[in-house]
Design a protein around this motif. Structure first.
Motif, mmCIF file in Angstrom:
data_model
loop_
_atom_site.group_PDB
_atom_site.id
_atom_site.type_symbol
_atom_site.label_atom_id
_atom_site.label_comp_id
_atom_site.label_asym_id
_atom_site.label_seq_id
_atom_site.Cartn_x
_atom_site.Cartn_y
_atom_site.Cartn_z
ATOM 1 N N ASP A 89 0.916 -1.197 -0.068
ATOM 2 C CA ASP A 89 -0.047 0.015 -0.071
ATOM 3 C C ASP A 89 0.919 1.206 0.038
ATOM 4 O OD1 ASP A 89 -2.513 1.371 0.761
ATOM 5 O OD2 ASP A 89 -1.242 2.047 2.238
ATOM 6 N N THR A 90 0.576 2.399 -0.890
ATOM 7 C CA THR A 90 1.520 3.532 -0.873
ATOM 8 C C THR A 90 1.739 3.960 0.336
ATOM 9 O OG1 THR A 90 0.558 3.666 -3.131
ATOM 10 C CG2 THR A 90 1.588 5.587 -2.303
ATOM 11 N N GLU A 91 0.521 4.314 1.254
ATOM 12 C CA GLU A 91 0.709 4.936 2.540
ATOM 13 C C GLU A 91 1.748 4.307 3.173
ATOM 14 O OE1 GLU A 91 -0.037 7.830 3.571
ATOM 15 O OE2 GLU A 91 -0.890 8.103 1.820
ATOM 16 N N LEU A 92 1.668 2.754 3.080
ATOM 17 C CA LEU A 92 2.804 2.007 3.997
ATOM 18 C C LEU A 92 4.069 2.268 3.659
ATOM 19 C CD1 LEU A 92 3.519 -0.063 6.324
ATOM 20 C CD2 LEU A 92 2.770 -1.828 4.797
ATOM 21 N N LEU A 93 4.410 2.069 2.220
ATOM 22 C CA LEU A 93 5.574 2.405 1.552
ATOM 23 C C LEU A 93 6.254 3.888 1.870
ATOM 24 C CD1 LEU A 93 5.684 1.002 -1.809
ATOM 25 C CD2 LEU A 93 7.173 0.698 -0.186
ATOM 26 N N LEU A 94 5.309 4.707 2.131
ATOM 27 C CA LEU A 94 5.901 6.233 2.212
ATOM 28 C C LEU A 94 6.284 6.266 3.491
ATOM 29 C CD1 LEU A 94 2.905 8.302 0.471
ATOM 30 C CD2 LEU A 94 5.180 8.190 -0.289
ATOM 31 N N SER A 95 5.534 5.578 4.441
ATOM 32 C CA SER A 95 5.883 5.622 5.808
ATOM 33 C C SER A 95 7.268 4.872 6.180
ATOM 34 C CB SER A 95 5.070 5.186 6.801
ATOM 35 O OG SER A 95 5.228 4.050 7.534
ATOM 36 N N ILE A 96 7.361 3.701 5.348
ATOM 37 C CA ILE A 96 8.764 2.873 5.390
ATOM 38 C C ILE A 96 9.830 3.879 5.022
ATOM 39 C CG2 ILE A 96 10.190 0.992 4.551
ATOM 40 C CD1 ILE A 96 7.485 -0.591 4.366
ATOM 41 N N LEU A 97 9.466 4.577 3.874
ATOM 42 C CA LEU A 97 10.513 5.564 3.335
ATOM 43 C C LEU A 97 10.952 6.444 4.104
ATOM 44 C CD1 LEU A 97 9.332 5.557 -0.287
ATOM 45 C CD2 LEU A 97 11.516 4.692 0.350
ATOM 46 N N ARG A 98 9.766 7.248 5.007
ATOM 47 C CA ARG A 98 10.116 8.301 5.982
ATOM 48 C C ARG A 98 11.231 7.506 6.969
ATOM 49 N NH1 ARG A 98 4.960 10.137 4.770
ATOM 50 N NH2 ARG A 98 4.046 8.789 5.947
ATOM 51 N N GLN A 99 10.752 6.353 7.307
ATOM 52 C CA GLN A 99 11.306 5.806 8.638
ATOM 53 C C GLN A 99 12.954 5.641 8.186
ATOM 54 O OE1 GLN A 99 9.758 2.515 10.887
ATOM 55 N NE2 GLN A 99 7.910 2.798 9.854
ATOM 56 N N LEU A 100 13.196 5.085 6.894
ATOM 57 C CA LEU A 100 14.482 4.577 6.642
ATOM 58 C C LEU A 100 15.357 5.986 6.599
ATOM 59 C CD1 LEU A 100 13.786 2.144 3.833
ATOM 60 C CD2 LEU A 100 14.536 1.804 6.136
ATOM 61 N N TYR A 101 14.884 7.220 5.911
ATOM 62 C CA TYR A 101 15.681 8.311 5.763
ATOM 63 C C TYR A 101 15.862 8.990 7.044
ATOM 64 C CZ TYR A 101 15.960 7.792 0.662
ATOM 65 O OH TYR A 101 16.451 7.703 -0.579
ATOM 66 N N ARG A 102 14.986 8.738 8.205
ATOM 67 C CA ARG A 102 15.184 9.089 9.383
ATOM 68 C C ARG A 102 16.343 8.336 10.117
ATOM 69 N NH1 ARG A 102 9.885 9.386 10.833
ATOM 70 N NH2 ARG A 102 10.165 7.373 11.772
#
Ligand code: SF4
Length: 303
Positions: A89-102
């Motif tokens: 799901d795009t929202e989940l992917l976006l949240s994973i990407l945010r966590q990774l860059y953090r």
């Protein structure tokens, strides 16, 4: 699909089953956010036949990122596995990407496998959002541009859908790496496979293009057709001739081509279109003079 198994002591406790990733992600931290492949029907592929597809839970993904951070805090590249993690799901992917860059201060690029159906299930706006959030590259297994071959191998899409999927990635500003499989049409459909593939690659205009050579493993349904004599595989020379026929009509703007995967008989690299002439001359020379000492021996080939 471009593939390469990866195993190390860290991964053994971290992953479910064998992990595959593109050769160019060899130095990336691999995070397995999904297990298996949702499609899992391609007749030439045995990579995920033993896995039931599932999306890892939020808790599992959080733990995965935490473990990755503890082991490789300076990771500059991360690859999201398994087979078609873009199905998330795009929202989940976006949240994973945010966590990774953090969590990873030196992170520069996140890569992912994207099946054509999963790409088409995302709108251009969703793909743009993923790009803005730091998704860098999508690996798309094009395999063939021939409608007959795509249907025979049960890829699940038409050439037109494959083109649309590839174009959608490029239009979102993401890097696109496409993989094709030499010999996928066998002797019978070799010409059609070569020309059809050149056609759809020209329409997609990817940034990277990788060629693999067909090597059906016993778990792959195509293996039975080969053993039963219904499917006639190409010889090494026929495979290189097919590659010539695929590259010759190919029209791309700026694409790095590689055939450095272990399944190939001959490792080649060229920037297209600039080095197309040289690439074709090399193929003509090696095939024309039957320079078999330059080919990878059959027993050294692998997936
Ligand atoms: S989409 Fe096809 S080739 Fe790719 S992992 Fe799934 S079954 Fe294998």
């Amino acid at each position: 699909m471009s593939q390469e198994a990866r195993n190390d002591p860290f991964n053994d406790s971290f992953y479910e089953g064998v992990i595959y990733r593109p050769p160019s992600e060899a130095s990336s931290l691999i995070l397995q956010v999904t297990v298996g492949c949702r499609h899992n029907q391609c007749t030439f592929c045995s990579m995920y036949k033993g896995k039931s597809f599932r999306v890892k839970s939020d808790e599992e993904i959080r733990r995965l990122i935490g473990m990755g951070q503890a082991q490789y805090p300076w990771a500059e590249r991360i690859f999201l596995a398994d087979g078609d993690a873009l199905t998330l799901d795009t929202e989940l992917l976006l949240s994973i990407l945010r966590q990774l860059y953090r969590e990873f201060p030196r992170l520069q690029r996140v890569g992912i496998y994207g099946g054509p159906k999963d790409i088409l299930a995302k709108s251009p706006q969703e793909l743009n959002a993923l790009k803005r959030q730091g998704l860098g590259i999508v690996y798309l297994g094009v395999e063939s541009g021939s409608p007959v071959v795509l249907e025979q191998v049960k890829k699940g899409v038409t050439p037109q859908e494959m083109v649309l999927a590839g174009q959608r990635i490029v239009a979102a500003g993401l890097k696109l790496s496409c993989t094709v499989i030499l010999g996928l049409g066998g002797k019978e459909l070799s010409r059609e496979h070569a020309f059809g593939t050149a056609n759809i690659l020209s329409a997609i205009d990817p940034h990277y293009l990788g060629a693999l050579t067909l090597m059906p493993e016993p778990d792959a349904p195509l293996y039975r057709r080969v053993k039963g004599g219904e499917f006639k595989q190409l010889t090494a020379w026929e495979t290189l001739h097919e590659l010539y026929e695929m590259i010759e009509p190919l029209e791309v703007t700026d694409c790095i081509f590689r055939s450095n995967h272990a399944s190939n008989y001959l490792p080649l690299k060229a920037r297209l279109p600039q080095e197309k002439g040289q690439l074709l001359r090399t193929l003509t020379q090696i095939v024309g003079q039957a320079q078999s000492h330059l080919l990878r021996p059959e027993e050294w080939r692998g997936l």
